[in-house]
Scaffold this motif. Structure first.
Motif, PDB file in Angstrom:
ATOM      1  N   SER A 139     -50.346  26.368 -43.204  1.00  0.00           N
ATOM      2  CA  SER A 139     -50.491  27.697 -42.606  1.00  0.00           C
ATOM      3  C   SER A 139     -51.939  28.158 -42.677  1.00  0.00           C
ATOM      4  O   SER A 139     -52.451  28.776 -41.736  1.00  0.00           O
ATOM      5  CB  SER A 139     -49.592  28.706 -43.329  1.00  0.00           C
ATOM      6  N   PHE A 140     -52.597  27.866 -43.782  1.00  0.00           N
ATOM      7  CA  PHE A 140     -54.010  28.197 -43.943  1.00  0.00           C
ATOM      8  C   PHE A 140     -54.836  27.601 -42.807  1.00  0.00           C
ATOM      9  O   PHE A 140     -55.651  28.284 -42.178  1.00  0.00           O
ATOM     10  CB  PHE A 140     -54.491  27.664 -45.301  1.00  0.00           C
ATOM     11  N   GLN A 141     -54.613  26.310 -42.525  1.00  0.00           N
ATOM     12  CA  GLN A 141     -55.394  25.634 -41.498  1.00  0.00           C
ATOM     13  C   GLN A 141     -55.038  26.130 -40.102  1.00  0.00           C
ATOM     14  O   GLN A 141     -55.907  26.303 -39.246  1.00  0.00           O
ATOM     15  CB  GLN A 141     -55.179  24.118 -41.596  1.00  0.00           C
ATOM     16  N   MET A 142     -53.756  26.367 -39.859  1.00  0.00           N
ATOM     17  CA  MET A 142     -53.329  26.827 -38.530  1.00  0.00           C
ATOM     18  C   MET A 142     -53.841  28.229 -38.230  1.00  0.00           C
ATOM     19  O   MET A 142     -54.335  28.502 -37.122  1.00  0.00           O
ATOM     20  CB  MET A 142     -51.798  26.811 -38.436  1.00  0.00           C
ATOM     21  N   LEU A 201     -50.258  32.365 -33.404  1.00  0.00           N
ATOM     22  CA  LEU A 201     -50.480  32.977 -34.713  1.00  0.00           C
ATOM     23  C   LEU A 201     -49.267  33.787 -35.153  1.00  0.00           C
ATOM     24  O   LEU A 201     -48.879  33.766 -36.334  1.00  0.00           O
ATOM     25  CB  LEU A 201     -51.717  33.877 -34.671  1.00  0.00           C
ATOM     26  N   VAL A 202     -48.662  34.500 -34.206  1.00  0.00           N
ATOM     27  CA  VAL A 202     -47.461  35.288 -34.511  1.00  0.00           C
ATOM     28  C   VAL A 202     -46.318  34.369 -34.945  1.00  0.00           C
ATOM     29  O   VAL A 202     -45.600  34.667 -35.914  1.00  0.00           O
ATOM     30  CB  VAL A 202     -47.042  36.134 -33.291  1.00  0.00           C
ATOM     31  N   ILE A 203     -46.171  33.234 -34.253  1.00  0.00           N
ATOM     32  CA  ILE A 203     -45.095  32.289 -34.591  1.00  0.00           C
ATOM     33  C   ILE A 203     -45.303  31.700 -35.981  1.00  0.00           C
ATOM     34  O   ILE A 203     -44.365  31.603 -36.783  1.00  0.00           O
ATOM     35  CB  ILE A 203     -45.002  31.170 -33.534  1.00  0.00           C
ATOM     36  N   VAL A 204     -46.552  31.289 -36.297  1.00  0.00           N
ATOM     37  CA  VAL A 204     -46.838  30.734 -37.630  1.00  0.00           C
ATOM     38  C   VAL A 204     -46.604  31.786 -38.703  1.00  0.00           C
ATOM     39  O   VAL A 204     -45.997  31.502 -39.749  1.00  0.00           O
ATOM     40  CB  VAL A 204     -48.293  30.218 -37.700  1.00  0.00           C
ATOM     41  N   GLY A 205     -47.053  33.016 -38.461  1.00  0.00           N
ATOM     42  CA  GLY A 205     -46.828  34.093 -39.421  1.00  0.00           C
ATOM     43  C   GLY A 205     -45.353  34.390 -39.606  1.00  0.00           C
ATOM     44  O   GLY A 205     -44.891  34.636 -40.725  1.00  0.00           O
ATOM     45  N   LEU A 206     -44.603  34.330 -38.512  1.00  0.00           N
ATOM     46  CA  LEU A 206     -43.160  34.576 -38.571  1.00  0.00           C
ATOM     47  C   LEU A 206     -42.454  33.483 -39.373  1.00  0.00           C
ATOM     48  O   LEU A 206     -41.533  33.760 -40.150  1.00  0.00           O
ATOM     49  CB  LEU A 206     -42.580  34.653 -37.158  1.00  0.00           C
ATOM     50  N   SER A 207     -42.894  32.243 -39.199  1.00  0.00           N
ATOM     51  CA  SER A 207     -42.289  31.133 -39.959  1.00  0.00           C
ATOM     52  C   SER A 207     -42.535  31.307 -41.456  1.00  0.00           C
ATOM     53  O   SER A 207     -41.650  31.031 -42.274  1.00  0.00           O
ATOM     54  CB  SER A 207     -42.862  29.795 -39.477  1.00  0.00           C
ATOM     55  N   ASP A 208     -43.724  31.790 -41.831  1.00  0.00           N
ATOM     56  CA  ASP A 208     -44.006  32.059 -43.238  1.00  0.00           C
ATOM     57  C   ASP A 208     -43.155  33.205 -43.759  1.00  0.00           C
ATOM     58  O   ASP A 208     -42.666  33.179 -44.895  1.00  0.00           O
ATOM     59  CB  ASP A 208     -45.491  32.400 -43.421  1.00  0.00           C
ATOM     60  N   PHE A 209     -42.953  34.221 -42.914  1.00  0.00           N
ATOM     61  CA  PHE A 209     -42.156  35.387 -43.315  1.00  0.00           C
ATOM     62  C   PHE A 209     -40.694  35.014 -43.537  1.00  0.00           C
ATOM     63  O   PHE A 209     -40.059  35.464 -44.495  1.00  0.00           O
ATOM     64  CB  PHE A 209     -42.264  36.478 -42.249  1.00  0.00           C
ATOM     65  N   LEU A 246     -40.121  26.238 -37.035  1.00  0.00           N
ATOM     66  CA  LEU A 246     -40.866  27.286 -36.333  1.00  0.00           C
ATOM     67  C   LEU A 246     -42.365  27.072 -36.467  1.00  0.00           C
ATOM     68  O   LEU A 246     -43.142  27.409 -35.564  1.00  0.00           O
ATOM     69  CB  LEU A 246     -40.471  28.653 -36.909  1.00  0.00           C
ATOM     70  N   GLN A 247     -42.783  26.486 -37.594  1.00  0.00           N
ATOM     71  CA  GLN A 247     -44.203  26.205 -37.796  1.00  0.00           C
ATOM     72  C   GLN A 247     -44.681  25.124 -36.833  1.00  0.00           C
ATOM     73  O   GLN A 247     -45.820  25.156 -36.360  1.00  0.00           O
ATOM     74  CB  GLN A 247     -44.455  25.776 -39.241  1.00  0.00           C
ATOM     75  N   GLY A 250     -45.281  26.818 -33.650  1.00  0.00           N
ATOM     76  CA  GLY A 250     -46.525  27.583 -33.746  1.00  0.00           C
ATOM     77  C   GLY A 250     -47.747  26.704 -33.610  1.00  0.00           C
ATOM     78  O   GLY A 250     -48.717  27.067 -32.937  1.00  0.00           O
ATOM     79  N   PHE A 251     -47.695  25.518 -34.236  1.00  0.00           N
ATOM     80  CA  PHE A 251     -48.822  24.586 -34.145  1.00  0.00           C
ATOM     81  C   PHE A 251     -49.047  24.131 -32.712  1.00  0.00           C
ATOM     82  O   PHE A 251     -50.187  24.086 -32.227  1.00  0.00           O
ATOM     83  CB  PHE A 251     -48.560  23.380 -35.044  1.00  0.00           C
ATOM     84  N   LEU A 252     -47.964  23.807 -32.006  1.00  0.00           N
ATOM     85  CA  LEU A 252     -48.081  23.349 -30.617  1.00  0.00           C
ATOM     86  C   LEU A 252     -48.628  24.451 -29.710  1.00  0.00           C
ATOM     87  O   LEU A 252     -49.455  24.186 -28.822  1.00  0.00           O
ATOM     88  CB  LEU A 252     -46.719  22.870 -30.106  1.00  0.00           C
ATOM     89  N   VAL A 253     -48.174  25.683 -29.935  1.00  0.00           N
ATOM     90  CA  VAL A 253     -48.679  26.813 -29.140  1.00  0.00           C
ATOM     91  C   VAL A 253     -50.154  27.051 -29.434  1.00  0.00           C
ATOM     92  O   VAL A 253     -50.957  27.285 -28.516  1.00  0.00           O
ATOM     93  CB  VAL A 253     -47.846  28.083 -29.419  1.00  0.00           C
TER      94      VAL A 253
END
Length: 377
Positions: free
Chosen positions: A116-119, A155-163, A318-319, A322-325
């Motif tokens: 997540s840090f890198q993305m 970014l929203v998708i990656v943040g949502l996956s962390d949430f 979901l991550q 997010g990475f693909l997007v």
């Protein structure tokens, strides 16, 4: 055209060292050891000490530059352009931006996963694009605006996956959210750094290795001195060290003494950042800026896969999305779609028009990605 063995080596070196840079920093955060004064065993939470090590790696690029220059001058026909003379203090403002952003990101890395840090560092595209438009008078083409909006979605998708899955990892959900927000905040500062570099530094024709080394020198010097007042600034539980201060460098050295593997992780971070900057600059020169961007995106995938393999984090579907997007948004912003469109007769004119509206776009992209720190730190 097939790559030469040297080009393959450079590409592999950039991908490997770029991945090691983040993984070694995260590895250091995962150690626990006793501290000074008989303190009980506790986690190695020293982001500012890690940032000093990162700047030491950048500073070493200055030594590499002078070694390359001395070797080149022995040739009958020197090929290295040392650049024109300049005032080194030009690099002080962007170096301070780099110092603040890097320190914030190392704090955040202790709160969230390496992948997540890198993305989330991809957010720099959004802020750099907006600031370049506002302060440098640059006109972004439609594909770049689309890339920015798609990057925001990623970014929203990656943040949502962390949430949604933060409770499954070793970090508390509140820590993960705070860490993600800190990474985004740091990218705003990184984008300011890039705008400052482009406005005041690049016009002086400074060799990239010299630029990296000079910023590394200022960052290393200032942050090393700041470790002294940080030792006395109490911040409570936020610091995660026994004394509750902003940074306890003595505690870091004591923990290293009790757990020598920590120094291996810190050295991995320092050495990898130096080789990553060298490899990145060489890839741009020997192959292309586009290849460098692709390799930089691939290292995010490598970091994610290695983190999963080592059990540092759990798989999150979901991550992946997010990475693909994010990859799509980055590709559009950096113009990776243009070579494909250029092969289509009806679209070739649009590509030419876009390039004419941004005459120095490729050079700017090289410059935007030149420094790793507040960018691969």
């Amino acid at each position: 055209m097939a790559w030469t063995k040297y080009q393959l080596f450079l590409a592999g070196l950039m991908l490997t060292t770029g991945s090691i840079n983040t993984l070694s920093a995260k590895w250091a955060d995962m150690f626990s050891a006793k501290g000074c004064r008989g303190d009980p065993e506790h986690g190695f939470s020293h982001p500012f000490v890690q940032a000093v090590g990162m700047f030491l790696g950048e500073f070493s690029c200055l030594a590499v530059f002078y070694l390359v220059l001395c070797h080149d001058r022995r040739r009958p026909e020197p090929k290295v352009n040392p650049g024109q003379s300049f005032n080194p203090l030009l690099f002080f403002p962007p170096a301070m931006c780099d110092m603040i952003a890097t320190s914030i990101m190392y704090v955040a890395l202790n709160m969230t996963s390496a992948s997540s840090f890198q993305m989330l560092r991809g957010a720099v595209i959004v802020f750099t694009g907006l600031l370049s438009t506002a302060f440098l008078g640059r006109r972004l083409v439609p594909s770049q605006w689309l890339g920015i909006f798609i990057t925001i979605l990623g970014l929203v998708i990656v943040g949502l996956s962390d949430f949604l899955t933060g409770h499954r990892d070793e970090h508390k959900l509140s820590e993960v959210i705070t860490g993600d927000l800190l990474i985004i905040m740091a990218q705003i500062i990184v984008s300011v750094q890039m705008v400052l570099e482009e406005k005041f530094v690049y016009k002086h024709d400074v060799h990239p290795l010299r630029a990296v080394g000079t910023e590394g020198f200022f960052g290393f010097l200032v942050l090393s001195l700041l470790l002294i007042p940080m030792y006395f600034i109490h911040v409570g539980d936020f610091s995660n060290n026994p004394r509750g201060v902003l940074e306890d460098a003595l505690d870091a050295f004591c923990q290293i003494g009790h757990q020598p593997l920590i120094i291996l992780a810190l050295l991995g971070n320092t050495v990898s950042i130096a080789f990553f900057n060298f490899a990145g600059i060489s890839v741009t020169k020997e192959i292309s800026a586009t290849t460098r961007m692709v390799l930089d995106s691939l290292r995010t995938l490598v970091i994610w896969v290695v983190s999963l393999a080592l059990g540092w984090e759990h798989f999150q579907g979901l991550q992946v999305l997010g990475f693909l997007v994010l990859l799509l948004g980055t590709g559009l912003y950096n113009g990776l779609h243009r070579p494909l469109l250029a092969r289509i007769p009806c679209c070739a004119g649009l590509v030419s028009e876009a390039e004419e509206s941004n005459p120095g776009e490729r050079e700017r992209l090289v410059n935007d990605g030149m420094l790793e720190g507040g960018d691969e730190s």
